[in-house]
Design a protein around this motif. Sequence first.
Motif, PDB file in Angstrom:
ATOM      1  N   THR A   1      -0.784  -1.486  -8.491  1.00 24.34           N
ATOM      2  CA  THR A   1      -1.042  -1.953  -7.128  1.00 24.34           C
ATOM      3  C   THR A   1      -0.820  -3.459  -7.014  1.00 24.34           C
TER       4      THR A   1
ATOM      5  N   GLY B   1       4.274   5.347  -6.000  1.00 23.55           N
ATOM      6  CA  GLY B   1       4.038   4.937  -7.375  1.00 23.55           C
ATOM      7  C   GLY B   1       4.891   3.766  -7.814  1.00 23.55           C
TER       8      GLY B   1
ATOM      9  N   VAL C   1       0.841  -1.201   0.000  1.00 20.99           N
ATOM     10  CA  VAL C   1       0.000   0.000   0.000  1.00 20.99           C
ATOM     11  C   VAL C   1       0.878   1.253   0.000  1.00 20.99           C
TER      12      VAL C   1
ATOM     13  N   ALA D   1       2.756   1.479  -3.498  1.00 25.35           N
ATOM     14  CA  ALA D   1       1.895   1.809  -4.639  1.00 25.35           C
ATOM     15  C   ALA D   1       1.321   3.215  -4.547  1.00 25.35           C
ATOM     16  N   PHE D   2       0.765   3.560  -3.384  1.00 16.71           N
ATOM     17  CA  PHE D   2      -0.004   4.801  -3.289  1.00 16.71           C
ATOM     18  C   PHE D   2       0.825   6.018  -2.894  1.00 16.71           C
TER      19      PHE D   2
END
Length: 199
Positions: free
Chosen positions: A159, A137, A130, A133-134
Amino acid sequence: NMKKKRTPVMWECMIALGMGMNIVGAFLAMNLRLPIYLDSVGTAVTAAFLGPVAGAITGFLGSICSGFLFDVYSFYYAPAQILTGLMAGWLFSSGWLFVKSPEGKERIHRLRLAAGTLAVSIPTSIASSVVTAFLFGGITSSGSTYLVLLLDKLGVPLTLSCFIVQALTDYGDELTALAVASVVLSVAGSRILSAVRRR
């Protein structure tokens, strides 16, 4: 009174040692661009000896120190280190990893160690993927970034790419950490193993 005075010192020394192991491991892994992180070996060792709380403290402080010293990304993965410390501490203190040999000595069961690693790596993989990815990137200082980018080029959603890579690398990383902690416990002797099981 002497016992009460020694206990905090033991905790402080073990946590400091664990933090040092995490920082050195993370530095080597980052500079050698390894696909695993080596930043939770000290967390696992401390958790094995002192339990979940000490493991979580070690992981958190190690991440903060690494963030200040050489890898700013490390700040953001402190929650994953806390999870590692809690889960590793629970795994060792539960006694599930231990079996008795025919001679009556306690030892770590290898298959249970491999299976127990999943209990540690799954929650840390979710938390770490998490963040990767968030927040970033998919791009971090870790060598596993190359694997994320490869999957992304192959059309795998970012993700999902982060989670797949994180799951694989976290399992290898946590297995390494737990195996080292197991060896340290074995070298320390049966009395320490028994004390850990009673926690």
